[in-house]
Design a protein around this motif. Structure first.
Motif, PDB file in Angstrom:
ATOM      1  N   PRO A 465      16.092  -5.855   9.809  1.00  0.00           N
ATOM      2  CA  PRO A 465      17.054  -5.216  10.736  1.00  0.00           C
ATOM      3  C   PRO A 465      17.700  -3.975  10.166  1.00  0.00           C
ATOM      4  CG  PRO A 465      17.889  -7.308   9.883  1.00  0.00           C
ATOM      5  CD  PRO A 465      16.466  -7.228   9.478  1.00  0.00           C
ATOM      6  N   ILE A 466      18.055  -4.000   8.869  1.00  0.00           N
ATOM      7  CA  ILE A 466      18.652  -2.807   8.256  1.00  0.00           C
ATOM      8  C   ILE A 466      17.615  -1.691   8.166  1.00  0.00           C
ATOM      9  CG2 ILE A 466      19.754  -1.890   6.193  1.00  0.00           C
ATOM     10  CD1 ILE A 466      20.966  -4.597   5.682  1.00  0.00           C
ATOM     11  N   ASP A 467      16.385  -2.045   7.796  1.00  0.00           N
ATOM     12  CA  ASP A 467      15.314  -1.045   7.744  1.00  0.00           C
ATOM     13  C   ASP A 467      15.080  -0.425   9.114  1.00  0.00           C
ATOM     14  OD1 ASP A 467      15.004  -1.814   5.114  1.00  0.00           O
ATOM     15  OD2 ASP A 467      13.429  -3.265   5.559  1.00  0.00           O
ATOM     16  N   ARG A 468      15.148  -1.254  10.151  1.00  0.00           N
ATOM     17  CA  ARG A 468      14.904  -0.765  11.507  1.00  0.00           C
ATOM     18  C   ARG A 468      15.973   0.245  11.935  1.00  0.00           C
ATOM     19  NH1 ARG A 468      13.707  -5.451  13.067  1.00  0.00           N
ATOM     20  NH2 ARG A 468      15.683  -6.043  14.018  1.00  0.00           N
ATOM     21  N   SER A 469      17.201  -0.019  11.566  1.00  0.00           N
ATOM     22  CA  SER A 469      18.276   0.902  11.941  1.00  0.00           C
ATOM     23  C   SER A 469      18.185   2.225  11.207  1.00  0.00           C
ATOM     24  CB  SER A 469      19.637   0.249  11.666  1.00  0.00           C
ATOM     25  OG  SER A 469      19.808   0.011  10.269  1.00  0.00           O
ATOM     26  N   LEU A 470      17.591   2.223  10.012  1.00  0.00           N
ATOM     27  CA  LEU A 470      17.456   3.448   9.226  1.00  0.00           C
ATOM     28  C   LEU A 470      16.107   4.126   9.421  1.00  0.00           C
ATOM     29  CD1 LEU A 470      19.047   2.252   5.843  1.00  0.00           C
ATOM     30  CD2 LEU A 470      20.087   3.731   7.572  1.00  0.00           C
ATOM     31  N   GLY A 471      15.199   3.510  10.174  1.00  0.00           N
ATOM     32  CA  GLY A 471      13.896   4.112  10.395  1.00  0.00           C
ATOM     33  C   GLY A 471      13.015   4.087   9.168  1.00  0.00           C
ATOM     34  N   VAL A 472      13.105   3.009   8.373  1.00  0.00           N
ATOM     35  CA  VAL A 472      12.281   2.874   7.176  1.00  0.00           C
ATOM     36  C   VAL A 472      11.492   1.567   7.279  1.00  0.00           C
ATOM     37  CG1 VAL A 472      13.788   4.241   5.706  1.00  0.00           C
ATOM     38  CG2 VAL A 472      14.144   1.778   5.873  1.00  0.00           C
ATOM     39  N   ALA A 473      10.510   1.415   6.394  1.00  0.00           N
ATOM     40  CA  ALA A 473       9.671   0.211   6.367  1.00  0.00           C
ATOM     41  C   ALA A 473       9.241  -0.049   4.934  1.00  0.00           C
ATOM     42  CB  ALA A 473       8.459   0.367   7.286  1.00  0.00           C
ATOM     43  N   THR A 479      -3.631  -7.636  -3.278  1.00  0.00           N
ATOM     44  CA  THR A 479      -4.771  -7.845  -4.155  1.00  0.00           C
ATOM     45  C   THR A 479      -4.810  -9.323  -4.529  1.00  0.00           C
ATOM     46  OG1 THR A 479      -3.556  -7.462  -6.245  1.00  0.00           O
ATOM     47  CG2 THR A 479      -4.427  -5.531  -5.102  1.00  0.00           C
ATOM     48  N   ILE A 480      -5.656  -9.664  -5.472  1.00  0.00           N
ATOM     49  CA  ILE A 480      -5.705 -11.036  -5.951  1.00  0.00           C
ATOM     50  C   ILE A 480      -4.424 -11.352  -6.713  1.00  0.00           C
ATOM     51  CG2 ILE A 480      -8.218 -10.996  -6.109  1.00  0.00           C
ATOM     52  CD1 ILE A 480      -7.914 -10.585  -9.118  1.00  0.00           C
ATOM     53  N   THR A 481      -4.183 -12.644  -6.954  1.00  0.00           N
ATOM     54  CA  THR A 481      -2.975 -13.066  -7.647  1.00  0.00           C
ATOM     55  C   THR A 481      -2.953 -12.526  -9.068  1.00  0.00           C
ATOM     56  OG1 THR A 481      -2.939 -15.089  -6.323  1.00  0.00           O
ATOM     57  CG2 THR A 481      -1.614 -15.064  -8.327  1.00  0.00           C
ATOM     58  N   GLY A 482      -1.807 -11.994  -9.470  1.00  0.00           N
ATOM     59  CA  GLY A 482      -1.674 -11.451 -10.809  1.00  0.00           C
ATOM     60  C   GLY A 482      -0.294 -10.879 -11.026  1.00  0.00           C
ATOM     61  N   PRO A 483      -0.024 -10.363 -12.212  1.00  0.00           N
ATOM     62  CA  PRO A 483       1.306  -9.829 -12.516  1.00  0.00           C
ATOM     63  C   PRO A 483       1.615  -8.509 -11.835  1.00  0.00           C
ATOM     64  CG  PRO A 483      -0.162  -9.458 -14.375  1.00  0.00           C
ATOM     65  CD  PRO A 483      -0.923 -10.288 -13.388  1.00  0.00           C
ATOM     66  N   VAL A 484       0.609  -7.807 -11.331  1.00  0.00           N
ATOM     67  CA  VAL A 484       0.828  -6.511 -10.701  1.00  0.00           C
ATOM     68  C   VAL A 484       1.170  -6.727  -9.229  1.00  0.00           C
ATOM     69  CG1 VAL A 484      -0.153  -4.263 -10.164  1.00  0.00           C
ATOM     70  CG2 VAL A 484      -0.773  -5.423 -12.299  1.00  0.00           C
ATOM     71  N   SER A 485       2.355  -6.298  -8.855  1.00  0.00           N
ATOM     72  CA  SER A 485       2.797  -6.388  -7.468  1.00  0.00           C
ATOM     73  C   SER A 485       3.037  -4.980  -6.943  1.00  0.00           C
ATOM     74  CB  SER A 485       4.082  -7.214  -7.357  1.00  0.00           C
ATOM     75  OG  SER A 485       4.604  -7.187  -6.046  1.00  0.00           O
ATOM     76  N   GLY A 486       2.483  -4.683  -5.783  1.00  0.00           N
ATOM     77  CA  GLY A 486       2.593  -3.327  -5.248  1.00  0.00           C
ATOM     78  C   GLY A 486       3.604  -3.187  -4.133  1.00  0.00           C
ATOM     79  N   ILE A 487       4.576  -4.085  -4.041  1.00  0.00           N
ATOM     80  CA  ILE A 487       5.560  -4.018  -2.968  1.00  0.00           C
ATOM     81  C   ILE A 487       6.406  -2.752  -3.134  1.00  0.00           C
ATOM     82  CG2 ILE A 487       7.516  -5.165  -1.890  1.00  0.00           C
ATOM     83  CD1 ILE A 487       6.393  -7.806  -2.792  1.00  0.00           C
ATOM     84  N   LEU A 488       6.414  -1.924  -2.127  1.00  0.00           N
ATOM     85  CA  LEU A 488       7.173  -0.674  -2.137  1.00  0.00           C
ATOM     86  C   LEU A 488       8.077  -0.655  -0.914  1.00  0.00           C
ATOM     87  CD1 LEU A 488       7.616   2.104  -3.489  1.00  0.00           C
ATOM     88  CD2 LEU A 488       5.850   2.997  -1.948  1.00  0.00           C
ATOM     89  N   GLY A 489       9.368  -0.657  -1.134  1.00  0.00           N
ATOM     90  CA  GLY A 489      10.315  -0.715  -0.033  1.00  0.00           C
ATOM     91  C   GLY A 489      10.975   0.619   0.270  1.00  0.00           C
ATOM     92  N   ILE A 490      11.586   0.689   1.441  1.00  0.00           N
ATOM     93  CA  ILE A 490      12.419   1.819   1.873  1.00  0.00           C
ATOM     94  C   ILE A 490      11.608   3.104   1.889  1.00  0.00           C
ATOM     95  CG2 ILE A 490      14.717   2.819   1.669  1.00  0.00           C
ATOM     96  CD1 ILE A 490      14.626  -0.220   1.862  1.00  0.00           C
ATOM     97  N   ILE A 491      10.546   3.108   2.712  1.00  0.00           N
ATOM     98  CA  ILE A 491       9.710   4.282   2.960  1.00  0.00           C
ATOM     99  C   ILE A 491       9.872   4.669   4.432  1.00  0.00           C
ATOM    100  CG2 ILE A 491       7.342   5.181   2.956  1.00  0.00           C
ATOM    101  CD1 ILE A 491       8.473   4.767   0.202  1.00  0.00           C
ATOM    102  N   ASP A 492       9.832   5.950   4.714  1.00  0.00           N
ATOM    103  CA  ASP A 492       9.953   6.401   6.086  1.00  0.00           C
ATOM    104  C   ASP A 492       8.946   5.680   6.977  1.00  0.00           C
ATOM    105  OD1 ASP A 492      11.026   8.536   8.045  1.00  0.00           O
ATOM    106  OD2 ASP A 492       8.836   8.718   8.194  1.00  0.00           O
ATOM    107  N   ARG A 493       9.419   5.233   8.147  1.00  0.00           N
ATOM    108  CA  ARG A 493       8.583   4.422   9.020  1.00  0.00           C
ATOM    109  C   ARG A 493       7.317   5.150   9.450  1.00  0.00           C
ATOM    110  NH1 ARG A 493       7.827   4.117  14.409  1.00  0.00           N
ATOM    111  NH2 ARG A 493       7.238   2.076  15.323  1.00  0.00           N
ATOM    112  N   GLU A 494       7.448   6.387   9.877  1.00  0.00           N
ATOM    113  CA  GLU A 494       6.276   7.140  10.322  1.00  0.00           C
ATOM    114  C   GLU A 494       5.303   7.371   9.166  1.00  0.00           C
ATOM    115  OE1 GLU A 494       5.532   7.750  13.389  1.00  0.00           O
ATOM    116  OE2 GLU A 494       7.404   6.771  14.028  1.00  0.00           O
TER     117      GLU A 494
END
Length: 593
Positions: A465-473, A479-494
């Motif tokens: 909901p907060i991301d939606r109000s700010l227009g971010v995603a 990938t396969i299970t492992g220590p490397v996580s590629g989660i990237l937050g707060i990027i412009d929605r478009e």
């Protein structure tokens, strides 16, 4: 090394193997396998039990010797005084013969064979087990030499499969046979055509001289390290001992322990002093972990070979693994704020290791560079990502690791949402090339994730909901299970929606042109396979992609990528926004290998 005659209809092509153990027949392991797998520990435990409970054991099994309990001297003196030397020797001999018999039966029923398609192991006497690792699913072959096994010139092989708990272990082989068998497995898995090179046979030697040379070589190996195969290049990275110890002292675990000790000391002063004694086991446990992390990283070496990247590490137990090309699913370069002054970095990867996430040894196979400088990082990354074009390396170093810099190509967090990333909003971003997706994030702990598109499983977009109000995603490459996580937050929605579309199209093109899983095929074979066209089934349904037109849900919803098409598309796929309302596209997922 004995063999069991069976039918050889599944034997691999003779031109692809060099070891006599890779002939498709069933073979037995090293004769000392039962002793090295647990017999030594059994003898030690039995000695401790007998030492501590000898009086009760004698009274239990020999009731007529109860007067021994009142004997004040040593048991040996009691045996000599009662003239029971022959009885004692016969008892010891009987126990030894029973143990040898158990070990022999276990060894007889533990066999393996290497065919043109699989590596198979059969074991067990009462409960039989048959494990099989298909060669086309092999993710790597690890060679481990524990300290005791090195004295006897033995080593164990672990064929890494594509699933959890899918590894096949050959415990134990002689070191020479283990090296040759590993080379054969990698050669069979690569699709290579081997020439008719023949190894020169050594002259006959007596068993006494052979045994003496094996023990001598084992002691030398403990001092000098594991021997490498002939004509293997030297390590491209050398880690000084001081840097290794310093990196462990400046780790987050050490800082956390110091804070915990300080809190307990303060608590014991103002409260009850006995709390201090409760910290002793934790300190001892952390000390053992700290020393173990250093010894496992000693003798670290990494070098390119014809079968992949060869990584060796370990002081007492030496482990050598070979990562074939195309088996790296994600790479992450990270640096804590404590290492920034010294310019140290560490590299971890996501790879199929055949181990569960709770396995304590899983982390050591994920770390390909424990600590190194920028020059070390560049050398290792060039080994891990050999297909990366030269013009992409500035995106990795100048902009990715050390950025942001001038003319930053990364798409970062918009200024309207920077209060959600007050420290890292300038670094929090991504960049997409024709070969990889780069994810840059973190200020206190700098991280750069590199995801080869040919190994990317799917990509997801989420929005709260907060991301939606700010227009971010939020962008999440899977990938396969492992220590490397590629989660990237707060990027412009478009920008996130556009990245979703570009990643989907780029993955299709990358998979269509990827041949790293058959890294040693001849040029003729590659040209033949590329020129052949696969028949298309008329009943095969068309595969569509769907992207979120409105990220109005607050829960995560991954959007899976399509499988590679039979024919490379000449035009970009149609926009998912043209799909009819209410149509649900089928989800598809590529195989993780």
């Amino acid at each position: 090394m004995s063999s069991i005659p069976t039918g050889s209809e599944a034997a691999p092509p003779p031109e692809l193997v060099r070891s006599h153990l890779s002939d498709g027949e069933w073979h037995r392991l090293h004769p000392l396998t039962p002793f090295l797998r647990g017999g030594f520990a059994l003898v030690v435990v039995a000695g401790i039990v007998i030492t501590n409970f000898r009086d009760r054991l004698i009274e239990l099994f020999v009731p007529e010797l109860r007067e021994y309990a009142e004997y004040p001297g040593d048991p040996l003196d009691w045996v000599l005084a009662n003239n029971l030397i022959l009885v004692a020797l016969l008892a010891v001999l009987g126990i030894v013969l029973v143990l040898i018999g158990v070990f022999y039966i276990s060894w007889r029923f533990h066999t393996f064979r290497i065919t043109g398609d699989d590596v198979e192991v059969r074991s067990g006497v009462l409960f039989r087990t048959h494990r099989r690792a298909p060669l086309d699913r092999v993710q790597g072959v690890n060679l481990t030499r524990p300290m005791v096994a090195r004295l006897f010139g033995a080593a164990k092989l672990e064929v890494v499969g594509a699933g959890a708990d899918g590894n096949v272990k050959l415990e134990y082989l002689s070191t020479g046979n283990a090296e040759a068998v590993r080379a054969d497995i990698l050669r069979l898995a690569s699709g290579a055509q081997l020439g008719s090179a023949q190894a020169q046979a050594e002259g006959p030697r007596s068993r006494v001289s052979a045994a003496a040379s094996v023990v001598s070589a084992g002691i030398t190996g403990i001092i000098e390290g594991a021997e490498g195969p002939v004509a293997e290049p030297e390590s491209v990275v050398h880690i000084p001992l001081g840097r290794l110890i310093g990196s462990r002292l400046l780790s987050g675990a050490t800082v956390g322990l110091l804070f915990a000790i300080g809190a307990i000391v303060v608590g014991s002063i103002v409260g009850t002093p006995w709390i201090l004694f409760g910290m002793v086991p934790a300190v001892l446990g952390f000390g053992a972990y700290w020393v173990s992390s250093i010894t496992k990283s000693l003798r670290y070496s990494i070098a390119p070979t014809s079968s992949g990247v060869r990584i060796t590490f370990g002081l007492f137990t030496t482990t050598t693994e070979i990562l074939p090309p195309g088996r790296i699913h994600a790479v992450e370069v990270s640096q804590s704020v404590l290492w920034r002054r010294f310019g140290w970095w560490t590299i971890t990867v996501n790879r199929l290791s055949g181990r569960s996430a709770t396995d304590p040894d899983a982390d050591q196979f994920a770390t390909v560079l424990p600590v190194g400088t920028r020059a070390d990082v560049e050398r290792v990354l060039r080994l891990m990502l050999p297909g990366m074009p030269d013009d992409q390396w500035p995106v990795v170093f100048e902009h990715g690791l050390l950025g942001p810099a001038a003319h930053d190509p990364y798409t970062n967090t918009p200024q309207r949402a920077r209060w959600l990333r007050p420290l890292s909003w300038r670094r929090n971003g991504f960049d997409l090339s024709a070969h990889a997706l780069f994810v840059r994030r973190g200020f206190i702990w700098r991280k750069l994730g590199i995801f080869p598109l040919a190994r990317l499983q799917s990509v997801g977009l989420t929005q709260g909901p907060i991301d939606r109000s700010l227009g971010v995603a939020n962008l999440h490459p899977h990938t396969i299970t492992g220590p490397v996580s590629g989660i990237l937050g707060i990027i412009d929605r478009e920008a996130a929606l556009a990245a979703f579309e570009r990643v989907a199209a780029s993955v299709v093109a990358a998979v269509a042109g990827d041949r790293s899983h058959r890294w040693a095929e001849t040029t003729a074979d590659a040209d033949t396979e590329e020129g052949a066209e696969e028949p298309v089934s008329e009943a095969a349904p068309a595969t569509h992609r769907t992207a979120p037109d409105d990220l109005s849900g607050s829960s995560a919803s991954p959007f899976l990528l399509p499988p590679p098409p039979v024919e490379t598309p000449s035009t970009p796929p149609p926009s998912p926004r043209t799909l009819p309302d209410g149509e649900v596209a089928p989800e598809t997922r590529r195989d993780p290998s």
